[in-house]
Design a protein around this motif. Structure first.
Motif, PDB file in Angstrom:
ATOM      1  N   THR A  51       0.848  -1.195   0.000  1.00 51.67           N
ATOM      2  CA  THR A  51       0.000   0.000   0.000  1.00 51.67           C
ATOM      3  C   THR A  51       0.879   1.238   0.000  1.00 51.67           C
ATOM      4  OG1 THR A  51      -1.768  -1.141   1.197  1.00 51.67           O
ATOM      5  CG2 THR A  51      -1.800   1.254   1.236  1.00 51.67           C
ATOM      6  N   LEU A  65       2.884   5.881 -10.012  1.00 52.18           N
ATOM      7  CA  LEU A  65       1.735   4.997  -9.800  1.00 52.18           C
ATOM      8  C   LEU A  65       0.495   5.794  -9.382  1.00 52.18           C
ATOM      9  CD1 LEU A  65       3.498   2.003  -8.004  1.00 52.18           C
ATOM     10  CD2 LEU A  65       2.523   2.013 -10.302  1.00 52.18           C
ATOM     11  N   LYS A  70      -7.092   3.236 -11.355  1.00 51.86           N
ATOM     12  CA  LYS A  70      -7.267   1.873 -10.863  1.00 51.86           C
ATOM     13  C   LYS A  70      -7.253   0.916 -12.046  1.00 51.86           C
ATOM     14  CE  LYS A  70     -10.526  -1.035  -8.310  1.00 51.86           C
ATOM     15  NZ  LYS A  70     -11.812  -1.066  -7.564  1.00 51.86           N
ATOM     16  N   LYS A  73      -1.033  -0.149 -14.715  1.00 46.89           N
ATOM     17  CA  LYS A  73       0.167  -0.860 -14.265  1.00 46.89           C
ATOM     18  C   LYS A  73       1.424  -0.207 -14.808  1.00 46.89           C
ATOM     19  CE  LYS A  73       0.617  -4.475 -17.845  1.00 46.89           C
ATOM     20  NZ  LYS A  73      -0.507  -4.208 -18.743  1.00 46.89           N
ATOM     21  N   TYR A  85       3.948  -3.678 -11.502  1.00 48.50           N
ATOM     22  CA  TYR A  85       3.181  -3.052 -10.427  1.00 48.50           C
ATOM     23  C   TYR A  85       1.769  -2.802 -10.959  1.00 48.50           C
ATOM     24  CZ  TYR A  85       7.738  -2.154  -8.276  1.00 48.50           C
ATOM     25  OH  TYR A  85       8.982  -2.290  -7.733  1.00 48.50           O
ATOM     26  N   LYS A  86       0.788  -3.501 -10.423  1.00 55.30           N
ATOM     27  CA  LYS A  86      -0.598  -3.383 -10.873  1.00 55.30           C
ATOM     28  C   LYS A  86      -1.432  -2.721  -9.781  1.00 55.30           C
ATOM     29  CE  LYS A  86      -4.558  -4.421 -13.022  1.00 55.30           C
ATOM     30  NZ  LYS A  86      -4.992  -5.787 -13.342  1.00 55.30           N
ATOM     31  N   ILE A  87      -2.151  -1.650 -10.135  1.00 52.28           N
ATOM     32  CA  ILE A  87      -2.985  -0.937  -9.168  1.00 52.28           C
ATOM     33  C   ILE A  87      -4.305  -1.687  -9.008  1.00 52.28           C
ATOM     34  CG2 ILE A  87      -4.125   1.246  -8.607  1.00 52.28           C
ATOM     35  CD1 ILE A  87      -2.007   2.605 -10.387  1.00 52.28           C
ATOM     36  N   LYS A  90      -7.760   1.994  -5.472  1.00 50.05           N
ATOM     37  CA  LYS A  90      -7.359   3.396  -5.315  1.00 50.05           C
ATOM     38  C   LYS A  90      -8.503   4.132  -4.652  1.00 50.05           C
ATOM     39  CE  LYS A  90      -5.296   7.147  -8.015  1.00 50.05           C
ATOM     40  NZ  LYS A  90      -4.799   7.545  -9.351  1.00 50.05           N
ATOM     41  N   THR A 201      -3.509   0.417  -3.512  1.00 52.19           N
ATOM     42  CA  THR A 201      -3.085  -0.942  -3.191  1.00 52.19           C
ATOM     43  C   THR A 201      -2.489  -1.550  -4.450  1.00 52.19           C
ATOM     44  OG1 THR A 201      -4.863  -1.158  -1.580  1.00 52.19           O
ATOM     45  CG2 THR A 201      -3.812  -3.193  -2.312  1.00 52.19           C
ATOM     46  N   ILE A 202      -1.263  -2.043  -4.327  1.00 51.13           N
ATOM     47  CA  ILE A 202      -0.486  -2.488  -5.475  1.00 51.13           C
ATOM     48  C   ILE A 202      -0.188  -3.983  -5.384  1.00 51.13           C
ATOM     49  CG2 ILE A 202       1.664  -2.156  -6.758  1.00 51.13           C
ATOM     50  CD1 ILE A 202      -0.024   0.335  -6.706  1.00 51.13           C
ATOM     51  N   LYS A 204       2.559  -6.349  -6.617  1.00 55.18           N
ATOM     52  CA  LYS A 204       3.904  -6.344  -7.193  1.00 55.18           C
ATOM     53  C   LYS A 204       4.277  -7.778  -7.561  1.00 55.18           C
ATOM     54  CE  LYS A 204       8.765  -5.287  -6.190  1.00 55.18           C
ATOM     55  NZ  LYS A 204       9.741  -4.842  -5.160  1.00 55.18           N
TER      56      LYS A 204
END
Length: 208
Positions: A51, A65, A70, A73, A85-87, A90, A201-202, A204
C-alpha cells in the motif's frame, strides 16, 4: 465468463513467457484475486501486495503509480525479466495525526505514572518544555527517538475510544488517555486535523 476467469487465475501453469506474465496480471481486478494469484503461482513469481500513501511515499515510483487509474500498471525491465506493479485499488482514506508518550505499567506503578504525567502536562502547559523533548526522555514507545510523532495514521489503527477522543480535541491540545485493559497509559498531542489521503493498493509481481 467469471468461472473461466477464476480458472485462469487459480490453475498453476508450467511454462510461460514474459508476455504471458502480463496477461495473467491484467486479469486480476481485486485484492482477493491478487492474493490467490500469489499463492497459486509462487513457484514462478515472487509476489506481494503493498500500500502506498500519498503523504508518506514520495519516491519517483510512487508518484508515477499515483498518476495512474485503478487497473493501471507499470512494467520495469530487470535482468531476470520484468517487475510489474498493478494498481488493484485506489481510494481516499481518513487519516489523523498525533504524537504520543507511552508509559510502561509493567515497570512503573499507575500512581507513579499519573504523577509523572501531571508533571509533564504542567510543564507543557506552562511552556517550560516541548512535547517532543519530553517524549524522548520519558516515552516507552519506539517513536520516542523522533519525539513521539506517529505520522499520518489510518482510521482504525488504534481503538475506537482512542480515535474518538483524538477527534474531539483541537490541534495542539495535549491530554492524558488510558487503555486500562491493555495497560497502556498515554499523553497525546493532536498535531493535525483529520483529512482524506489517497491510498493505492499495489500487486507487485517479479519473475523468479
Amino acid at each position: 465468463m467469471k468461472y473461466y476467469k477464476l480458472l485462469f487465475l487459480f490453475i498453476p501453469f508450467l511454462s510461460f513467457s514474459q508476455n504471458n506474465m502480463e496477461i495473467y496480471v491484467d486479469n486480476i481486478t481485486t485484492i482477493d484475486e491478487a492474493k490467490a494469484f500469489i499463492k497459486t503461482h509462487k513457484i514462478n513469481f515472487k509476489g506481494k501486495i503493498i500500500t502506498f500513501n500519498k503523504e508518506k511515499h514520495k519516491t519517483r515510483l510512487a508518484s508515477e503509480l499515483f498518476e495512474k487509474a485503478k487497473g493501471g500498471k507499470k512494467v520495469i525491465k530487470t535482468e531476470k525479466g520484468k517487475t510489474i506493479y498493478k494498481i488493484i485499488d485506489k481510494k481516499q482514506v481518513i487519516h489523523y495525526k498525533v504524537s504520543i508518550m507511552l508509559f510502561d505499567n509493567e515497570k512503573t506503578s499507575i500512581s507513579e505514572i499519573n504523577s509523572l504525567r501531571s508533571f509533564i502536562l504542567k510543564g507543557i502547559k506552562n511552556k517550560e518544555h516541548k512535547f517532543e523533548n519530553l517524549a524522548r526522555v520519558y516515552s516507552a514507545h519506539p517513536t520516542a527517538k523522533t519525539g513521539g510523532d506517529l505520522g499520518w495514521l489510518k482510521k482504525g489503527t488504534f481503538s475506537n475510544r482512542f480515535e474518538k477522543v483524538v477527534l474531539d480535541k483541537h490541534v495542539g491540545q495535549v491530554f492524558s488517555f488510558d487503555e486500562h485493559r491493555q495497560k497502556k497509559y498515554y499523553i497525546i498531542m493532536k498535531t493535525q486535523d483529520s483529512k482524506q489521503i489517497e491510498e493505492i493498493t499495489i500487486l507487485k509481481i517479479e519473475q523468479k
